[in-house]
Design a protein around this motif. Structure first.
Motif, short mmCIF file in Angstrom:
data_model
loop_
_atom_site.label_atom_id
_atom_site.label_comp_id
_atom_site.label_asym_id
_atom_site.label_seq_id
_atom_site.Cartn_x
_atom_site.Cartn_y
_atom_site.Cartn_z
N GLU A 36 0.81 -1.10 0.05
CA GLU A 36 0.15 -0.05 -0.02
C GLU A 36 1.17 1.13 0.00
O GLU A 36 0.15 2.42 0.13
CB GLU A 36 -1.01 -0.08 1.13
CG GLU A 36 -1.84 -0.78 1.31
CD GLU A 36 -2.59 -0.83 2.72
OE1 GLU A 36 -3.02 0.32 3.21
OE2 GLU A 36 -3.26 -1.49 3.84
N PRO A 38 3.00 4.29 -1.13
CA PRO A 38 3.13 4.94 -2.17
C PRO A 38 4.37 4.40 -3.28
O PRO A 38 5.41 4.50 -2.15
CB PRO A 38 2.70 5.99 -2.39
CG PRO A 38 1.75 6.14 -1.31
CD PRO A 38 2.50 5.22 0.00
N ILE A 40 6.58 6.29 -6.12
CA ILE A 40 5.95 7.23 -7.05
C ILE A 40 7.61 7.27 -8.05
O ILE A 40 8.63 6.93 -8.03
CB ILE A 40 5.90 9.09 -6.46
CG1 ILE A 40 4.35 8.41 -5.82
CG2 ILE A 40 5.77 9.43 -7.17
CD1 ILE A 40 4.62 9.50 -4.31
N GLN A 56 -0.15 13.44 -6.73
CA GLN A 56 1.06 11.74 -6.16
C GLN A 56 1.33 12.17 -5.02
O GLN A 56 1.99 11.06 -3.55
CB GLN A 56 1.62 10.55 -7.06
CG GLN A 56 0.46 10.32 -8.15
CD GLN A 56 1.52 10.47 -9.34
OE1 GLN A 56 2.33 8.99 -8.37
NE2 GLN A 56 1.18 9.73 -10.17
N LYS A 59 -0.29 13.58 -2.40
CA LYS A 59 -1.59 12.60 -1.59
C LYS A 59 -0.17 11.49 -0.21
O LYS A 59 -0.49 11.30 1.09
CB LYS A 59 -2.00 11.75 -2.28
CG LYS A 59 -2.98 11.18 -1.96
CD LYS A 59 -3.74 11.05 -2.61
CE LYS A 59 -5.52 10.24 -2.58
NZ LYS A 59 -4.81 8.20 -2.67
N ALA A 60 0.41 11.17 -1.20
CA ALA A 60 1.47 10.40 -0.18
C ALA A 60 1.83 10.88 1.36
O ALA A 60 2.59 10.38 2.27
CB ALA A 60 2.86 9.58 -0.73
N GLU A 63 -0.96 11.54 3.85
CA GLU A 63 -1.32 10.03 3.90
C GLU A 63 -0.60 9.31 4.85
O GLU A 63 -0.85 8.05 5.55
CB GLU A 63 -2.26 9.41 3.03
CG GLU A 63 -3.21 10.18 2.51
CD GLU A 63 -3.74 8.83 1.75
OE1 GLU A 63 -3.93 8.09 1.52
OE2 GLU A 63 -5.19 9.25 1.06
N PHE A 67 7.40 7.57 1.36
CA PHE A 67 6.80 6.89 -0.06
C PHE A 67 8.10 6.47 -0.95
O PHE A 67 9.17 6.82 0.35
CB PHE A 67 5.87 8.11 -0.42
CG PHE A 67 6.85 9.56 -1.20
CD1 PHE A 67 7.01 10.43 -0.17
CD2 PHE A 67 7.31 9.57 -2.26
CE1 PHE A 67 7.43 11.48 -0.72
CE2 PHE A 67 8.17 10.75 -2.19
CZ PHE A 67 7.87 11.52 -1.46
#
Ligand SMILES: O=C(O)CCC(=O)C(=O)O
Ligand SMILES: [Fe+2]
Length: 343
Positions: A36, A38, A40, A56, A59-60, A63, A67
């Protein structure tokens, strides 16, 4: 200096008493790598809009606070050279490794130490050795770096420059996502340091720890890893980070959480050991220079009537002094290092 774990652990059949964590600090059930988190792809591609990548990343950072990036611009050959170099370094005779180094967390020189930043006062030690040195500006710091292997200064110098370029590229993408002016992070990103962590084979990984859960105090961290062992905590649950070949793990430190006025979250992470594979991580930390009177505060653009200032303004060197005092307290310290800085 306490002897390095790597100097005595080869072939040991059990974890020595002073490395056995109390039950509440042990890693618990095995956690496998989780897909899960991320990943990128920064490859320039006419079909992918820059704004998609910005979203992207944002958001990473919101959340997960962590990443991975691939096609980041640092050459695979250079990353492989680093793996080979540090394998050689940690396999050198201990006297070659130890020559001329100082205490942990020296901000001006090179240090080689074992366990955490407080070996003498720890009640229990970590299964880890660390080589640490500043990297920027290069000319100022390379004279303090190891002389062996002979190619060390040249190869690591080149790597540090490439990682710096990638670091600024990713910070620019993050700044764009937050709506900050281009180059916003230049003023708080003068410092670059590397820590190379080596976690030898451990006869009983259920009893020991590589590093306890912590959040990096700096701005942002880029990590190259060769084996599984790194985990992050999300919503109270530990998740394993897949050691994708030639990817960098990017994690948000406290300063970026503060500058973003809490829009981005920093990631708590830890390292577990293994009985089948030794692990080496090559970590680059970026952040303000703790030797200069740098003020850090939430970016003015991000403080509005609907998003009031969440953190005080402060001098970075005071933050680092408080952070070090916090991590040197008996485990687990209460609260978090951010608490005194909240408005
Ligand atoms: O070795 C790793 O994978 C993590 C190291 C780390 O978290 C640190 O040095 O702050
Ligand atoms: Fe860390």
């Amino acid at each position: 200096m306490a002897l390095l774990v790597s100097s005595w652990s080869n072939g040991v059949q059990s974890v020595p008493k002073d490395y056995v964590m109390p039950p509440e600090r042990r890693p618990g059930d095995f956690v496998s790598a989780c897909n899960e988190i991320p990943v990128i792809d920064l490859q320039e591609n006419p079909k992918i809009d820059r704004s998609d990548i910005v979203q992207q990343i944002l958001k990473a950072c919101q959340e997960f606070g962590l990443f991975q990036v691939i096609n980041h611009g640092v050459s695979e050959k250079m990353m492989e050279d680093m793996r080979v170099l540090y394998h050689e370094f940690f396999n050198m005779p201990v006297d070659d490794k130890l020559r001329g180094y100082f205490e942990p967390w020296s901000t001006t020189g090179c240090s080689l130490y074992t366990s955490g930043v407080n070996y003498a006062k720890e009640d229990v030690h970590y299964w880890k050795d660390t080589l640490r040195h500043p990297c920027h500006p290069l000319e100022e710091h390379t004279p303090s770096w190891p002389e062996k292997p002979a190619r060390y200064r040249e190869e690591v110098g080149r790597y540090a420059v490439e990682v710096r370029k990638m670091g600024f590229k990713i910070l620019d993408l993050i700044g764009e996502g937050l709506g900050l002016n281009e180059g916003y992070f230049n003023g708080v990103n003068q410092y670059q340091t590397m820590a190379i962590n080596h976690y030898p084979l451990c006869p009983d990984p259920g009893l020991a720890m590589g590093i306890d859960g912590h959040t990096d105090p700096n701005l942002i961290t880029f990590l190259q890893q060769d084996q599984y062992g790194l985990q992050m905590c999300k919503d109270g649950k530990w998740m394993g980070i897949d050691p994708i070949p030639n990817a960098f793990v990017v994690n948000i430190g406290y300063q970026l959480e503060i500058i973003s006025n809490g829009k981005l979250k920093s990631a708590e992470h830890r390292v577990v050991t293994s009985s089948t594979t030794a692990r080496t991580s090559i970590v680059t930390f970026f952040g303000p220079n703790a030797g200069l009177p740098i003020v850090v505060e939430p970016a003015k653009e991000l403080v509005t009537s609907t998003s009031p200032k969440m953190f005080k303004s402060y001098q970075y060197n005071n933050f680092i002094a408080d952070y070090l005092a916090y991590i040197r307290k008996p485990f687990p310290p209460s609260g978090t290092p951010l608490d005194p800085y909240r408005v």
